[in-house]
Design an enzyme around this catalytic site. Structure first.
Site, PDB file in Angstrom:
ATOM      1  N   ALA A  26      17.063 -49.457 -10.062  1.00 32.11           N
ATOM      2  CA  ALA A  26      17.419 -50.590  -9.216  1.00 32.11           C
ATOM      3  C   ALA A  26      18.770 -50.401  -8.528  1.00 32.11           C
ATOM      4  CB  ALA A  26      17.436 -51.866 -10.053  1.00 32.11           C
ATOM      5  N   LEU A  74      13.136 -40.063   4.413  1.00 34.45           N
ATOM      6  CA  LEU A  74      12.630 -38.807   4.960  1.00 34.45           C
ATOM      7  C   LEU A  74      11.208 -38.549   4.481  1.00 34.45           C
ATOM      8  CD1 LEU A  74      13.274 -36.241   6.601  1.00 34.45           C
ATOM      9  CD2 LEU A  74      14.176 -35.229   4.498  1.00 34.45           C
ATOM     10  N   ALA A 130      13.692 -44.195  -7.803  1.00 36.80           N
ATOM     11  CA  ALA A 130      15.060 -44.424  -8.270  1.00 36.80           C
ATOM     12  C   ALA A 130      15.112 -45.729  -9.051  1.00 36.80           C
ATOM     13  CB  ALA A 130      16.028 -44.476  -7.093  1.00 36.80           C
ATOM     14  N   LEU A 149      22.090 -27.871  -3.256  1.00 32.58           N
ATOM     15  CA  LEU A 149      20.810 -27.329  -2.772  1.00 32.58           C
ATOM     16  C   LEU A 149      20.698 -25.817  -2.965  1.00 32.58           C
ATOM     17  CD1 LEU A 149      20.350 -29.385   0.523  1.00 32.58           C
ATOM     18  CD2 LEU A 149      19.610 -29.960  -1.791  1.00 32.58           C
ATOM     19  N   THR A 194      20.134 -38.910   0.776  1.00 34.17           N
ATOM     20  CA  THR A 194      20.276 -38.098  -0.439  1.00 34.17           C
ATOM     21  C   THR A 194      21.586 -37.321  -0.424  1.00 34.17           C
ATOM     22  OG1 THR A 194      17.891 -37.869  -0.732  1.00 34.17           O
ATOM     23  CG2 THR A 194      19.269 -36.187  -1.743  1.00 34.17           C
ATOM     24  N   GLU A 210       0.821  -1.204   0.000  1.00 39.13           N
ATOM     25  CA  GLU A 210       0.000   0.000   0.000  1.00 39.13           C
ATOM     26  C   GLU A 210       0.860   1.262   0.000  1.00 39.13           C
ATOM     27  OE1 GLU A 210      -2.129  -3.014   2.751  1.00 39.13           O
ATOM     28  OE2 GLU A 210      -0.108  -2.574   2.028  1.00 39.13           O
ATOM     29  N   ASP A 222      23.826 -38.344  -3.573  1.00 42.63           N
ATOM     30  CA  ASP A 222      23.809 -37.372  -4.681  1.00 42.63           C
ATOM     31  C   ASP A 222      24.739 -36.186  -4.465  1.00 42.63           C
ATOM     32  OD1 ASP A 222      21.889 -38.996  -5.793  1.00 42.63           O
ATOM     33  OD2 ASP A 222      20.196 -37.737  -5.179  1.00 42.63           O
TER      34      ASP A 222
END
Length: 352
Positions: A156, A288, A154, A196, A188, A45, A192
């Site tokens: 195998a 998770l 994922a 992030l 993870t 505003e 990986d």
């Protein structure tokens, strides 16, 4: 009001404040536009009133009830009165206990015509994390799952890069930027080694990174420790040496009670909500995600369906405690869109 909502969406991140847009109109002509860009910046505003110069007799279309309390910036409802605004159209009331209808009462008491509820559904969707936090004190939990067409997390061998394509990954980076923190589990983080960070869209900020590691398995040399705010949520079950190494890597270490499934996620969500954080964006992994879903801690579920078939896969969602279809949690579709060959689906937990 549609235009005011578009203005509110311009700011990718405003936490701990809501996203708000404002349009000033007089005699069918748009005088000025404004939107809130984040904590410390002018409210929508005030932004619009400054741009207008003179707004006497105008109508203000605003996506959230104007505030009445002094924060980092002056309150908006008195500013609208002082500017001579004759009518205010509001999408939704502000659930913050410092406002909660006081803005409407102040405006009405000053002789300003007030109309509420115009575009309310869209305004609530826009500020779902803010509303949830103000009503519960807890951070809003969004969970992203990248799945194959046959529902696998994922292959195998455990590999999951990349189930989804580049357009879908760009959406992930956009969502990261809008959250207070990105959260991953140790599985993870080890498998990986993600950074992030926000990369595939223009980054006005970087979210905090939260690692959930109950036993101390993530090495302090992992990429997520490289700069920025990092929090490790762990338990007394993690070795002292691991906790010391995380701290030396620049992380804040929070020790939570240990439950059957590791870190007490409910306690983590409450603790981060107390910091004023509105939204946590969980990106995995399977363990998770299972814990969050099983304990019904997820407010929003983002599914990225990649255009691949994996057949019998590797890590997948575990037992959610559902034995019959009647026990299954129900979700309501919020958004659906294509991203290249992938499909992006967003759900919120259905009431009841």
């Amino acid at each position: 009001m549609d235009q005011a909502l578009k203005l509110a969406r311009r700011a990718p991140f405003t936490s701990p404040n809501p996203k708000v847009g404002c349009l000033l109109v007089r005699d069918g002509e748009v005088l000025a536009e404004g939107y809130h860009q984040g904590a410390g910046h002018a409210h929508a505003e005030s932004d619009a009133l400054t741009a207008a110069g003179s707004a006497a007799g105008a109508t203000a279309y605003v996506t959230l009830e104007p505030c009445t309390h002094q924060g980092r910036t002056p309150p908006c409802a008195p500013a609208l009165v002082a500017a001579g605004i004759s009518r205010v159209v509001i999408a939704m009331l502000d659930p913050d206990e410092r406002v909660a209808g006081d803005g409407v009462r102040l405006l009405s008491g000053a002789g300003v015509e007030v109309l509420t509820g115009v575009g309310e559904r869209e305004a609530r969707a826009l500020n779902a994390p803010y509303i949830h936090h103000r009503l519960t004190g807890r951070a809003y939990v969004s969970l992203k799952l990248a799945l194959s067409l046959d529902g696998r997390l994922a292959a195998a061998d455990g590999s999951a890069r990349w189930i989804s394509g580049q357009p879908a990954r760009r959406e992930t980076h956009r969502r990261r930027q809008g959250a207070d923190a990105v959260v991953v589990g140790s599985g993870t983080a080890v498998a990986d080694d993600p950074s992030l960070t926000v990369r595939d869209v223009e980054a006005v900020r970087q979210p905090a990174r939260v690692l959930v590691d109950a036993s101390g398995t993530t090495p302090p040399g992992a990429r997520l420790f490289e700069g920025g705010e990092v929090i490790v949520a762990t338990t007394n079950g993690s070795p002292h040496d691991a906790q010391t190494a995380w701290k030396e890597a620049g992380a804040e270490v929070l020790v939570f009670p240990s439950g059957a499934e590791g870190v007490d996620l409910d306690a983590l969500i409450v603790a981060l909500g107390r910091r004023g954080w509105l939204e946590l964006y969980f990106e995995g992994g399977a363990r998770l995600a299972t814990s969050l879903l099983k304990r019904e801690l997820v407010n929003r579920l983002d599914l990225h369906l990649g255009a691949v078939l994996l057949g019998r896969g590797g890590p997948d969602l575990g037992d959610l405690g559902v034995s019959t279809i009647a026990e299954a949690g129900r979700w309501r579709l919020l958004e659906s869109e294509s991203a290249g060959d992938d499909v992006l689906l967003s759900y919120e937990r259905a009431p009841g």
